[in-house]
Design a protein around this motif. Structure first.
Motif, PDB file in Angstrom:
ATOM      1  N   ASN A   1       0.814  -1.221   0.000  1.00  0.00           N
ATOM      2  CA  ASN A   1       0.000   0.000   0.000  1.00  0.00           C
ATOM      3  C   ASN A   1       0.849   1.273   0.000  1.00  0.00           C
ATOM      4  OD1 ASN A   1      -2.371  -1.508   0.063  1.00  0.00           O
ATOM      5  ND2 ASN A   1      -2.435  -1.534   2.291  1.00  0.00           N
ATOM      6  N   ASN A   2       2.100   1.162   0.406  1.00  0.00           N
ATOM      7  CA  ASN A   2       2.995   2.321   0.501  1.00  0.00           C
ATOM      8  C   ASN A   2       4.350   1.993  -0.141  1.00  0.00           C
ATOM      9  OD1 ASN A   2       1.333   4.095   2.422  1.00  0.00           O
ATOM     10  ND2 ASN A   2       1.441   2.153   3.506  1.00  0.00           N
ATOM     11  N   PRO A   3       4.396   1.837  -1.440  1.00  0.00           N
ATOM     12  CA  PRO A   3       5.643   1.415  -2.081  1.00  0.00           C
ATOM     13  C   PRO A   3       6.773   2.439  -1.942  1.00  0.00           C
ATOM     14  CG  PRO A   3       3.999   1.972  -3.730  1.00  0.00           C
ATOM     15  CD  PRO A   3       3.315   2.012  -2.406  1.00  0.00           C
ATOM     16  N   HIS A   4       6.443   3.672  -1.605  1.00  0.00           N
ATOM     17  CA  HIS A   4       7.475   4.707  -1.461  1.00  0.00           C
ATOM     18  C   HIS A   4       8.442   4.409  -0.310  1.00  0.00           C
ATOM     19  CE1 HIS A   4       3.982   5.937   0.977  1.00  0.00           C
ATOM     20  NE2 HIS A   4       4.886   6.355   1.843  1.00  0.00           N
ATOM     21  N   VAL A   5       8.035   3.555   0.641  1.00  0.00           N
ATOM     22  CA  VAL A   5       8.917   3.251   1.775  1.00  0.00           C
ATOM     23  C   VAL A   5      10.107   2.386   1.352  1.00  0.00           C
ATOM     24  CG1 VAL A   5       7.067   3.494   3.464  1.00  0.00           C
ATOM     25  CG2 VAL A   5       7.620   1.233   2.573  1.00  0.00           C
ATOM     26  N   LEU A   6      10.042   1.804   0.179  1.00  0.00           N
ATOM     27  CA  LEU A   6      11.136   0.960  -0.301  1.00  0.00           C
ATOM     28  C   LEU A   6      12.267   1.769  -0.943  1.00  0.00           C
ATOM     29  CD1 LEU A   6       9.113  -1.986  -1.855  1.00  0.00           C
ATOM     30  CD2 LEU A   6      10.326  -1.932   0.324  1.00  0.00           C
ATOM     31  N   ARG A   7      12.140   3.085  -0.955  1.00  0.00           N
ATOM     32  CA  ARG A   7      13.140   3.952  -1.580  1.00  0.00           C
ATOM     33  C   ARG A   7      14.540   3.683  -1.045  1.00  0.00           C
ATOM     34  NH1 ARG A   7      12.695   9.229   0.804  1.00  0.00           N
ATOM     35  NH2 ARG A   7      14.059   8.204   2.277  1.00  0.00           N
ATOM     36  N   ASP A   8      14.683   3.616   0.270  1.00  0.00           N
ATOM     37  CA  ASP A   8      16.007   3.398   0.868  1.00  0.00           C
ATOM     38  C   ASP A   8      16.528   1.988   0.598  1.00  0.00           C
ATOM     39  OD1 ASP A   8      16.194   5.958   1.779  1.00  0.00           O
ATOM     40  OD2 ASP A   8      15.529   5.489   3.829  1.00  0.00           O
TER      41      ASP A   8
END
Length: 139
Positions: free
Chosen positions: A18-25
């Motif tokens: 639901n929050n793929p942006h958290v995988l940035r790091d």
């Protein structure tokens, strides 16, 4: 035998979906999934820490869009230059001459309409008022 995942891991996977942006790091290799899992477990899904990932992700997306726009603009410039190289300058001069003639004709037509307009819509001058309020002259 099929092993079922721990309920917390299922919840974390759902959170990441639901929050793929958290995988940035993780993609940048500055954190591991284990680090994110521990932060998620420690802070929870509703913590403000996840907003910072979202804001940075949005900034990166806008930077990527700007880079793509700049690239497409430079491609358009190259296309225009290639088109100018292929263009016959004598034909261009001929067409510009015709365009200038058309513009001159339109300007002349507008000038004729402007000359006709005041005579058709001319309003009568305002009536003259006497110089004195009482209408008689002083001697």
């Amino acid at each position: 035998m099929s092993k079922s995942l721990h309920p917390e891991i299922k919840q974390f996977k759902s959170f990441v979906r639901n929050n793929p942006h958290v995988l940035r790091d993780v993609k940048n290799e500055s954190k591991t999934l284990q680090d994110l899992f521990e932060e998620w477990k420690l802070f929870g899904e509703e913590d403000d820490i996840w907003d910072s990932y979202l804001e940075t992700s949005e900034n990166e997306d806008s930077n990527e869009k700007e880079a793509e726009k700049d690239k497409s603009d430079s491609t358009k410039d190259i296309d225009v230059l290639n088109m100018l190289k292929k263009m016959n300058l004598n034909d261009l001069q001929h067409h510009l001459g015709q365009f200038t003639t058309v513009i001159g004709s339109v300007q002349e037509l507008i000038g004729q309409f402007k000359q006709q307009q005041p005579s058709q819509t001319q309003t009568p001058p305002p009536p003259e008022r006497p110089s004195s309020f009482f209408g008689f002259r002083e001697d």
